[in-house]
Scaffold this motif. Structure first.
Motif, short mmCIF file in Angstrom:
data_model
loop_
_atom_site.label_atom_id
_atom_site.label_comp_id
_atom_site.label_asym_id
_atom_site.label_seq_id
_atom_site.Cartn_x
_atom_site.Cartn_y
_atom_site.Cartn_z
N MET A 1 99.71 73.96 79.28
CA MET A 1 98.69 73.31 80.09
C MET A 1 99.02 71.82 80.20
N LYS A 4 96.07 66.37 81.02
CA LYS A 4 94.64 66.17 81.24
C LYS A 4 93.83 67.27 80.54
N ASN A 5 94.29 68.52 80.65
CA ASN A 5 93.60 69.62 79.99
C ASN A 5 93.65 69.45 78.47
N ASP A 6 94.75 68.90 77.96
CA ASP A 6 94.87 68.70 76.52
C ASP A 6 93.76 67.77 76.00
N TRP A 8 90.72 67.42 77.37
CA TRP A 8 89.45 68.17 77.38
C TRP A 8 89.46 69.26 76.32
N ASN A 69 92.99 76.89 74.68
CA ASN A 69 93.78 76.24 75.73
C ASN A 69 95.04 77.04 76.06
N TYR A 73 92.67 76.48 81.58
CA TYR A 73 92.11 75.14 81.61
C TYR A 73 90.63 75.16 81.21
N SER A 75 88.36 73.55 82.74
CA SER A 75 87.60 73.70 83.99
C SER A 75 87.47 75.18 84.36
N THR A 76 88.54 75.93 84.23
CA THR A 76 88.49 77.36 84.56
C THR A 76 87.50 78.08 83.66
#
Length: 188
Positions: A1, A4-6, A8, A69, A73, A75-76
């Motif tokens: 990932m 940015k995902n890391d 969150w 993770n 994501y 968000s997903t």
């Protein structure tokens, strides 16, 4: 990932492990408007989108440890929760509507001693449908299924005080609606 995902994902890890309010607020501030917009894009009304968005973040707080993770994501994950809550709402609404349409039990029986006319019965039926699904379900269980408040609390996995407050709030909302549209004949 991605990077940015890391960030969150790390916030979710802190929420899960440390109950970090700071991380929760960061995730909420960033994602709540996006979840809300996603729901609006699904043709959810603004009030329902607001309610579901709040529930998404309650679920995030309670279930942050379920996020991985490795599987996608943040968000997903949040959008999937929102979509599932919306589908649950639609199913519940369809079930509730089916119950009211097919049942021998007329919803106005909730307050039979106070309902004096067919007009009042129709109003009450409409007002019940306007309540949030969970509130309507709690009223249904309390008045139609004759479940105790403790049984309802256990069934909904909510504190007893929350159930009692929900019932009081629902009945109060119904009474206010009747008074607002009262033609002088309604006593609810």
């Amino acid at each position: 990932m991605g990077d940015k995902n890391d960030i969150w994902a790390e916030h979710l890890k802190k929420i899960a492990e440390e109950r970090s309010e700071e991380s929760f607020l960061s995730v909420y501030d960033y994602y709540a408007p996006r979840v809300f917009a996603y729901l609006i894009g699904l043709s959810v009304s603004e009030q329902q989108a607001y309610d579901i968005t709040q529930e998404v973040f309650v679920k995030l707080w309670l279930n942050a440890k379920q996020y991985s993770n490795q599987r996608g994501y943040v968000s997903t994950w949040l959008f999937r929760i929102a979509r599932n809550l919306w589908i649950d709402y639609l199913r519940s609404e369809a079930s509730r509507n089916q119950y009211f349409e097919d049942s021998d039990v007329d919803p106005p029986d909730l307050f039979a001693e106070d309902v004096e006319s067919d007009s009042d019965a129709r109003k009450l039926h409409r007002y019940l449908r306007e309540l949030p699904v969970e509130q309507c379900n709690i009223l249904y269980k309390s008045y139609f299924k004759d479940m105790s408040h403790s049984e309802i609390a256990q069934d909904h996995e909510r504190p007893l005080g929350t159930i009692k407050s929900s019932i009081r709030q629902s009945v109060s909302q119904l009474r206010r609606k009747f008074k607002r549209f009262d033609d002088g004949s309604s006593k609810v």
